[in-house]
Design an enzyme around this catalytic site. Structure first.
Site, mmCIF file in Angstrom:
data_model
loop_
_atom_site.group_PDB
_atom_site.id
_atom_site.type_symbol
_atom_site.label_atom_id
_atom_site.label_comp_id
_atom_site.label_asym_id
_atom_site.label_seq_id
_atom_site.Cartn_x
_atom_site.Cartn_y
_atom_site.Cartn_z
ATOM 1 N N ASP A 13 0.858 -1.187 0.000
ATOM 2 C CA ASP A 13 0.000 0.000 0.000
ATOM 3 C C ASP A 13 0.895 1.238 0.000
ATOM 4 O OD1 ASP A 13 -1.939 1.903 0.251
ATOM 5 O OD2 ASP A 13 -2.574 1.332 2.263
ATOM 6 N N MET A 14 0.776 2.068 -1.034
ATOM 7 C CA MET A 14 1.592 3.271 -1.123
ATOM 8 C C MET A 14 1.200 4.259 -0.018
ATOM 9 S SD MET A 14 3.197 2.104 -3.609
ATOM 10 C CE MET A 14 4.340 3.463 -3.750
ATOM 11 N N GLU A 116 -2.740 0.234 -4.330
ATOM 12 C CA GLU A 116 -2.635 -1.034 -3.603
ATOM 13 C C GLU A 116 -2.501 -2.202 -4.571
ATOM 14 O OE1 GLU A 116 -5.075 -0.894 0.563
ATOM 15 O OE2 GLU A 116 -6.270 -1.045 -1.268
ATOM 16 N N CYS A 626 -24.703 -1.791 -64.135
ATOM 17 C CA CYS A 626 -24.168 -1.282 -62.858
ATOM 18 C C CYS A 626 -23.942 0.213 -62.995
ATOM 19 C CB CYS A 626 -22.855 -1.982 -62.501
ATOM 20 S SG CYS A 626 -22.067 -1.296 -61.030
ATOM 21 N N CYS A 629 -20.083 1.553 -62.381
ATOM 22 C CA CYS A 629 -19.017 1.484 -63.381
ATOM 23 C C CYS A 629 -19.538 1.433 -64.805
ATOM 24 C CB CYS A 629 -18.120 0.276 -63.099
ATOM 25 S SG CYS A 629 -19.003 -1.290 -63.095
ATOM 26 N N HIS A 641 -21.087 -8.366 -57.592
ATOM 27 C CA HIS A 641 -20.431 -7.213 -58.210
ATOM 28 C C HIS A 641 -20.586 -5.963 -57.349
ATOM 29 C CE1 HIS A 641 -18.891 -4.782 -61.571
ATOM 30 N NE2 HIS A 641 -19.840 -3.903 -61.271
ATOM 31 N N HIS A 645 -17.890 -3.184 -55.113
ATOM 32 C CA HIS A 645 -17.918 -1.720 -54.981
ATOM 33 C C HIS A 645 -18.058 -1.306 -53.525
ATOM 34 C CE1 HIS A 645 -17.852 -0.748 -59.207
ATOM 35 N NE2 HIS A 645 -18.883 -1.525 -59.456
#
Length: 706
Positions: A13-14, A116, A626, A629, A641, A645
Site C-alpha cells: 500500500d503506497m 494497492e 451497374c 461502373c 459485383h 464496390h
C-alpha cells in the site's frame, strides 16, 4: 503443512500516494505539512490526501481547505488539475502504473486500487529457499519488519517512544525460534516472503521515488490487516500463532469484505463486536444466519483461514469517472444531466482509447450510476448496457436512455429530481483483436468459412466501433480487395470441378423440383448464394440426356442428394454476404441438347413445368447495368459485383479515418437522388428488398434471412 498456511501473500500500500506524486513534482513539499485538494469553488476545495506531517495537526481527508488552514496555518496545498469540468487524475494513474510495473518483477500481482496491490509470493519464496540452501535469515535482511505479537506482552501504547527497539527485540525473538532447516515450515516461508518484500520496497523507491507499507501473511484478509498495523514505510508479518491475539480486539468492520451490510448484520444478529468472538459459533449456526457460503467463510475467517486467490492482474478491472453535485450544485433539469453525462463520456472516451492502445483490450459493458437527493441507499441506482464503441456522444446518449426513468419527474420532463452524483464506468474487458485497416484487409482476403461467421462479425464490429485506422495507400487497398474477389472466383471453379459426386438428373421434373426445394421460401428456407446454386445445377445438367434408356436415381434421391450437396458446399465471404433474396430468381441454363432449337425447347419446358412462369434463357434481362461502373453484369453475379464496390468504398472510407457509414446499398445500386430505388426484373416483377442505407460492417457480414 496445516490448512490455510500453504501460501505466502502480501499487500503493498503506497503511503499517502497522491502526496508523494505531488512531492516528486515539487520537491519543496517534502517533509512539510501538505495536502492535495480538488476544486476550489467552495472553501478552498475539498481535501483528498493528507501528509503525515499535516495529520499531527488534526488535518484529515474530506475537510475543506480553509478549515484545514485554521488547524495548520503552514499547510501547503497542491491542486488536482481539471478536465471536462471534473478532476483529472491522469498523473496519479500514470504514477501507479510505474509502481505496478516494478512490483510485477518480484511476484504475481493483483492490482487492488490505484495505490494497492496484492502479491502471491509462494513460488518466489520456494525458489529463494532453494538458492539459500538452508542458510539462516539475518536480522539485517529485515530492517523495517515488525513481527505481530512480539515481543511478548510488551507491545502497547505506553511503549510507543521505544517502538524501534521493540521492533528489533520482537524480530530477534522470531528469528531465534525459526526452523531454518525445514523449508516446508510456514513460519520460515513467511520470513522469506518478508525478505523479498524488503527488497521490493527498496527497488520501488529507487526506481520511482515512492515509498510503501506492506503486510505479509497467509491470505489476503490477514495481509490487509497486517499492512495497516505499522505505517508509514514499514512492513508487518502476521503469523498463524498471532491471529487469536490480533482478532480479540479487532472490530468486525475492520475486516476486508465486512465493512458493509454483511458486517453490520453479523454484529446485529450475533451480538458480537470483535472478530475473535465469532469462534464460539459452529459452522452450521453461521450458515443458518448468513447462508451456506457466507457462513462457511465466516467460520474459516475467525480462525485466520481465507482461500481467495491472488488473481494476476496489473490492469484495473474497470475504467470510470464520476462527479458529485452537492448542495446548490445538484442537477435539476434534463439538459444539465445530459450535459454532464457528455462531459463524463468525453473523459471516459479519452481514457478508454489510451487504455486500448497501451494494453490491447476493449471494454464491452457500460456501467451507469446515479444518486438522487434524499436517496435512502447511499450507493444510489446503477444500470448497465452494452458498450458498442468508444464514442462519447453515443456513450452519453446510451447512458441517458438507461437512467431517464429514474427521475420522479418522469424521463420526458424538462425538470428532474435533484441529482447529486453521476458515474460512468467501462467494464468487461476483452482482448482487442484488431484496430487498423491493415487487419481489415487481411480479414477480407482470408478464406474464412461460414462456420467462422461469428468470430468474423466480432472482429468487424471492433473495427467499426473502435478503430482509428492508420492511413493506407488507396492503390494497395483496391488491389487487396481485387485479390479477394479473384480468389473467390478461383475457389468456385475448383469447387465446381470437385463436384463429381453430384447425382445425375435425368428428366426435367427432377431439375425443377431440385430448384424449388433449394430456393423457394416455402420448401426449405435455404439461404445460399445464387452463384453456388447455378454452379451446382450446371454440373447436374451436364449429364442430362433425354435419349438415355438407362434408369438413373429416383427423383426423391436426386432431390435429397442435391440438397445435401448444396448445403455441404463451403461458402466464401462473398457467398455468405449475398444470400438469395428473390422468391423466383432468374437463371440461364445451357443444356447439352443436339441443336439450339431442341435446347430452347427443352430448357423452356423444364423451367415452365418446374416453376410456372420462370423466363427462358434467351431473355435480355439476364444482364443488368451497374451504375457504379456502367458495365453490364449478369443478373446472378450482380449482388457480388455490388459487394466489390461496397468493399472498395468501405476500405477507402477507413483509410481516410472517417466514420464507417457506407452509403452503398448492398444488393442494389444506389439512386443518385438518394432515394435508394431498387431495380425491378421485367419478367417476375419482384423487387429486391430495400435495405437501410446506413449499413454497418457487422450487418454486412452477418445477414439475417428475411
Amino acid at each position: 503443512m496445516s490448512l490455510g498456511r500453504e501460501r505466502v501473500v502480501a499487500l503493498a500500500d503506497m503511503d499517502c500516494f497522491y502526496i508523494q506524486v505531488e512531492q516528486r513534482l515539487d520537491p519543496r513539499l517534502r517533509g512539510k505539512p501538505c495536502a492535495v485538494v480538488q476544486y476550489k469553488t467552495w472553501k478552498g476545495g475539498g481535501i483528498i490526501a493528507v501528509s503525515y506531517e499535516a495529520r499531527t495537526f488534526g488535518v484529515t481527508r474530506n475537510m475543506w481547505a480553509n478549515d484545514a488552514k485554521k488547524l495548520c496555518p503552514d499547510l501547503l496545498l497542491a491542486r488536482v488539475p481539471e478536465a471536462h469540468g471534473k478532476a483529472d487524475l491522469t498523473k496519479y494513474r500514470e504514477a501507479s502504473m510505474e509502481v505496478m510495473e516494478v512490483m510485477s518483477r518480484f511476484a504475481v500481482i493483483e492490482r487492488a486500487s490505484i495505490d494497492e496491490a496484492y502479491m502471491d509470493l509462494t513460488s518466489a519464496v520456494k525458489e529463494r529457499l532453494k538458492k539459500m540452501k538452508r542458510q539462516p535469515v539475518e536480522a539485517e535482511q529485515l530492517p523495517t519488519t515488525y513481527i505481530q505479537g512480539l515481543p511478548d506482552g510488551l507491545a502497547g501504547e505506553e511503549n510507543m517512544d521505544n517502538k524501534e527497539e521493540l521492533r528489533k527485540l520482537g524480530l530477534h525473538q522470531w528469528l531465534e525460534t525459526l526452523p531454518s532447516e525445514d523449508p516446508s515450515s510456514p513460519e520460515l516461508q513467511l520470513t522469506i516472503g518478508a525478505v523479498i518484500m524488503e527488497e521490493m520496497r527498496v527497488t520501488v523507491e529507487s526506481v520511482t521515488g515512492f515509498r510503501c507499507s506492506v503486510g505479509i501473511s497467509h491470505n489476503k484478509v490477514l495481509a490487509k490487516l497486517a499492512c495497516g498495523l505499522n505505517k508509514p514505510n514499514r512492513q508487518t508479518l502476521v503469523s498463524h500463532a498471532s491471529i487469536a491475539q490480533l482478532f480479540n480486539k479487532m472490530p468486525i468492520s475492520h475486516i476486508r469484505n465486512l465493512g458493509g451490510k454483511l458486517g453490520a448484520s453479523v454484529t446485529e444478529l450475533l451480538g458480537v463486536e470483535y472478530v475473535g468472538q465469532l469462534i464460539q459459533f459452529s459452522e452450521s449456526q453461521l450458515q443458518a444466519h448468513f447462508g451456506e457460503k457466507n457462513g462457511s467463510w465466516l467460520y474459516d475467517l475467525c480462525r485466520g483461514i481465507d482461500h481467495e486467490p491472488v488473481k494476476p492482474r496489473q490492469l484495473p478491472k474497470s475504467i470510470g469517472c464520476s462527479k458529485h453535485f452537492l448542495g446548490k450544485a445538484a442537477l435539476v433539469t434534463q439538459n444539465q444531466v445530459q450535459h454532464w453525462l457528455l462531459q463524463l463520456a468525453l473523459d471516459l472516451e479519452e481514457r478508454l482509447n489510451k487504455d486500448r492502445d497501451q494494453n490491447n483490450r476493449i471494454a464491452k459493458q457500460l456501467y451507469i450510476g446515479i444518486r438522487m437527493q434524499g436517496d435512502k441507499q447511499k450507493s444510489g441506482i446503477s444500470r448497465c448496457c452494452a458498450l458498442a464503441h468508444y464514442d462519447a456522444h453515443k456513450i452519453s446518449r446510451d447512458a441517458f436512455a438507461v437512467i431517464q426513468n429514474c427521475s420522479t419527474a418522469g424521463g420526458q420532463q424538462a425538470a428532474w429530481s435533484p441529482v447529486t452524483l453521476l458515474q460512468l464506468s467501462a467494464t468487461k474487458f476483452v482482448e482487442a483483436h484488431t484496430a487498423s485497416s491493415v487487419n481489415l484487409t487481411a480479414f477480407l482476403t482470408s478464406d474464412s468459412q461460414c462456420t467462422q461467421a461469428t468470430s468474423t462479425c466480432a472482429v468487424s464490429q471492433n473495427i467499426r466501433s473502435l478503430g482509428s485506422p492508420k492511413k493506407e495507400a488507396s492503390k494497395k487497398t483496391v488491389n487487396a480487395i481485387q485479390k479477394l474477389f479473384q480468389r473467390v472466383v478461383e475457389k468456385k471453379h475448383a469447387q465446381a470441378r470437385a463436384r463429381s459426386s453430384l447425382p445425375e438428373i435425368t428428366n426435367e421434373k427432377t431439375v425443377a423440383s431440385a430448384l424449388e426445394l433449394a430456393v423457394c421460401p416455402g420448401k426449405g428456407q435455404l439461404q445460399i448464394s445464387s452463384q453456388i446454386l447455378k454452379d451446382a445445377l450446371e454440373q447436374s445438367t451436364n449429364n442430362y440426356n433425354p435419349n438415355s434408356m438407362q434408369k438413373q436415381l429416383s427423383i426423391e434421391q436426386s432431390i435429397s442428394s442435391s440438397k445435401t450437396e448444396l448445403l455441404d458446399t463451403p461458402l466464401t465471404s462473398s457467398d455468405y454476404t449475398a444470400p438469395l433474396e428473390m422468391e423466383k430468381p432468374t437463371f440461364s441454363l445451357e443444356l447439352p441438347a443436339q441443336s439450339k432449337e431442341e435446347q430452347m425447347q427443352s430448357t423452356t419446358g423444364l423451367l415452365q413445368e418446374g416453376a410456372g412462369n420462370w423466363i427462358s434463357p434467351s431473355c435480355t434481362d439476364d444482364w443488368m447495368l451497374c451504375e457504379k461502373c456502367n458495365q453490364q453484369v449478369l443478373a446472378w453475379e450482380f449482388a457480388e459485383h455490388l459487394d466489390y464496390h461496397f468493399a472498395v468504398e468501405l476500405q477507402n472510407s477507413l483509410s481516410r479515418s472517417s466514420p464507417l457509414s457506407p452509403s452503398v446499398l448492398v444488393g442494389s445500386p444506389p439512386n443518385k437522388k438518394g432515394k435508394g430505388k431498387c431495380r425491378t426484373h421485367a419478367t417476375t416483377g419482384a423487387k429486391r428488398p430495400r435495405q437501410d442505407s446506413n449499413r454497418t460492417l457487422d450487418s454486412f457480414f452477418k445477414r439475417v434471412p428475411p
